[in-house]
Design a protein around this motif. Structure first.
Motif, PDB file in Angstrom:
ATOM      1  N   ALA A  56     -12.217  -5.287  -9.420  1.00  0.00           N
ATOM      2  CA  ALA A  56     -10.961  -4.539  -9.247  1.00  0.00           C
ATOM      3  C   ALA A  56     -11.053  -3.605  -8.037  1.00  0.00           C
ATOM      4  O   ALA A  56     -10.101  -3.501  -7.252  1.00  0.00           O
ATOM      5  N   GLY A  57     -12.184  -2.943  -7.872  1.00  0.00           N
ATOM      6  CA  GLY A  57     -12.362  -2.063  -6.722  1.00  0.00           C
ATOM      7  C   GLY A  57     -12.318  -2.826  -5.411  1.00  0.00           C
ATOM      8  O   GLY A  57     -11.736  -2.356  -4.423  1.00  0.00           O
ATOM      9  N   LEU A  58     -12.896  -4.020  -5.395  1.00  0.00           N
ATOM     10  CA  LEU A  58     -12.867  -4.826  -4.174  1.00  0.00           C
ATOM     11  C   LEU A  58     -11.471  -5.341  -3.860  1.00  0.00           C
ATOM     12  O   LEU A  58     -11.062  -5.407  -2.700  1.00  0.00           O
ATOM     13  N   VAL A  59     -10.708  -5.699  -4.891  1.00  0.00           N
ATOM     14  CA  VAL A  59      -9.333  -6.167  -4.666  1.00  0.00           C
ATOM     15  C   VAL A  59      -8.491  -5.049  -4.062  1.00  0.00           C
ATOM     16  O   VAL A  59      -7.808  -5.240  -3.042  1.00  0.00           O
ATOM     17  N   PHE A  60      -8.532  -3.876  -4.676  1.00  0.00           N
ATOM     18  CA  PHE A  60      -7.742  -2.764  -4.145  1.00  0.00           C
ATOM     19  C   PHE A  60      -8.286  -2.284  -2.799  1.00  0.00           C
ATOM     20  O   PHE A  60      -7.525  -1.843  -1.936  1.00  0.00           O
ATOM     21  N   GLY A  61      -9.594  -2.380  -2.604  1.00  0.00           N
ATOM     22  CA  GLY A  61     -10.162  -2.036  -1.309  1.00  0.00           C
ATOM     23  C   GLY A  61      -9.718  -3.002  -0.225  1.00  0.00           C
ATOM     24  O   GLY A  61      -9.438  -2.601   0.910  1.00  0.00           O
ATOM     25  N   ALA A  62      -9.634  -4.282  -0.584  1.00  0.00           N
ATOM     26  CA  ALA A  62      -9.152  -5.277   0.375  1.00  0.00           C
ATOM     27  C   ALA A  62      -7.679  -5.050   0.702  1.00  0.00           C
ATOM     28  O   ALA A  62      -7.243  -5.321   1.820  1.00  0.00           O
ATOM     29  N   LEU A  63      -6.910  -4.551  -0.241  1.00  0.00           N
ATOM     30  CA  LEU A  63      -5.499  -4.222   0.024  1.00  0.00           C
ATOM     31  C   LEU A  63      -5.379  -2.964   0.882  1.00  0.00           C
ATOM     32  O   LEU A  63      -4.430  -2.819   1.656  1.00  0.00           O
ATOM     33  N   ALA A  64      -6.331  -2.063   0.757  1.00  0.00           N
ATOM     34  CA  ALA A  64      -6.270  -0.804   1.509  1.00  0.00           C
ATOM     35  C   ALA A  64      -6.566  -1.001   2.996  1.00  0.00           C
ATOM     36  O   ALA A  64      -6.054  -0.256   3.824  1.00  0.00           O
ATOM     37  N   VAL A  65      -7.371  -2.004   3.332  1.00  0.00           N
ATOM     38  CA  VAL A  65      -7.726  -2.209   4.739  1.00  0.00           C
ATOM     39  C   VAL A  65      -6.500  -2.581   5.574  1.00  0.00           C
ATOM     40  O   VAL A  65      -6.223  -1.934   6.590  1.00  0.00           O
ATOM     41  N   PRO A  66      -5.706  -3.618   5.207  1.00  0.00           N
ATOM     42  CA  PRO A  66      -4.517  -3.891   6.023  1.00  0.00           C
ATOM     43  C   PRO A  66      -3.476  -2.772   5.955  1.00  0.00           C
ATOM     44  O   PRO A  66      -2.762  -2.517   6.927  1.00  0.00           O
ATOM     45  N   ALA A  67      -3.419  -2.085   4.807  1.00  0.00           N
ATOM     46  CA  ALA A  67      -2.488  -0.954   4.712  1.00  0.00           C
ATOM     47  C   ALA A  67      -2.905   0.148   5.676  1.00  0.00           C
ATOM     48  O   ALA A  67      -2.057   0.783   6.316  1.00  0.00           O
TER      49      ALA A  67
END
Length: 145
Positions: A56-67
């Protein structure tokens, strides 16, 4: 006393990345807690919790990079952009969490103890460092106003 004046607050326009960044910090912290619980109890439930928290942390972290990259493109978010060191620490945290997730993919005791536990602790410490670097920038911004 307001942290940002009204002109700075309007210019900040609530960066998009601030929606996603807290989730990895919470998930990686809880992964350390569940790793410690597994180490102390040996119950496989805690290993599964750790694996899901890392995912879950990696999924949200991956979303945070393009954001975050989108926020860098927007000129209105300039006052609340994170410092470069904080961004680098955040990327290192994601890389460590990914390696930790690969270690947690194993079965049994060796999936967590000792390397998974050490990587969870290192990830947690880097999360604290990234938060401290960011907080230092925002504290200076508040005192400037």
């Amino acid at each position: 006393m307001a942290i940002l004046s009204s002109s700075d607050r309007d210019a900040a326009a609530y960066p998009i990345q601030s929606l996603f960044v807290p989730f990895p910090f919470v998930c990686f912290t809880l992964a350390l807690v569940t790793d410690i619980a597994f180490w102390q109890s040996g119950n496989l439930m805690w290993q599964n919790f750790s694996a899901w928290l890392l995912f879950a942390g990696l999924v949200f972290g991956a979303l945070a990079v393009p954001a975050g990259l989108m926020d860098l493109m927007r000129p209105r978010t300039r006052p609340l952009r994170p410092p470069v060191l904080s961004s680098l620490l955040y990327l290192i945290v994601l890389a460590l969490a990914f390696a930790n997730s690969l270690i947690h993919a194993g079965d049994g005791w060796t999936a967590v103890v000792p390397y998974g536990l050490m990587l969870s602790a290192a990830t947690f410490l880097l999360c604290l460092m990234a938060a401290a670097v960011s907080a230092r920038k925002y504290a200076r911004l508040a005192w400037r106003i």
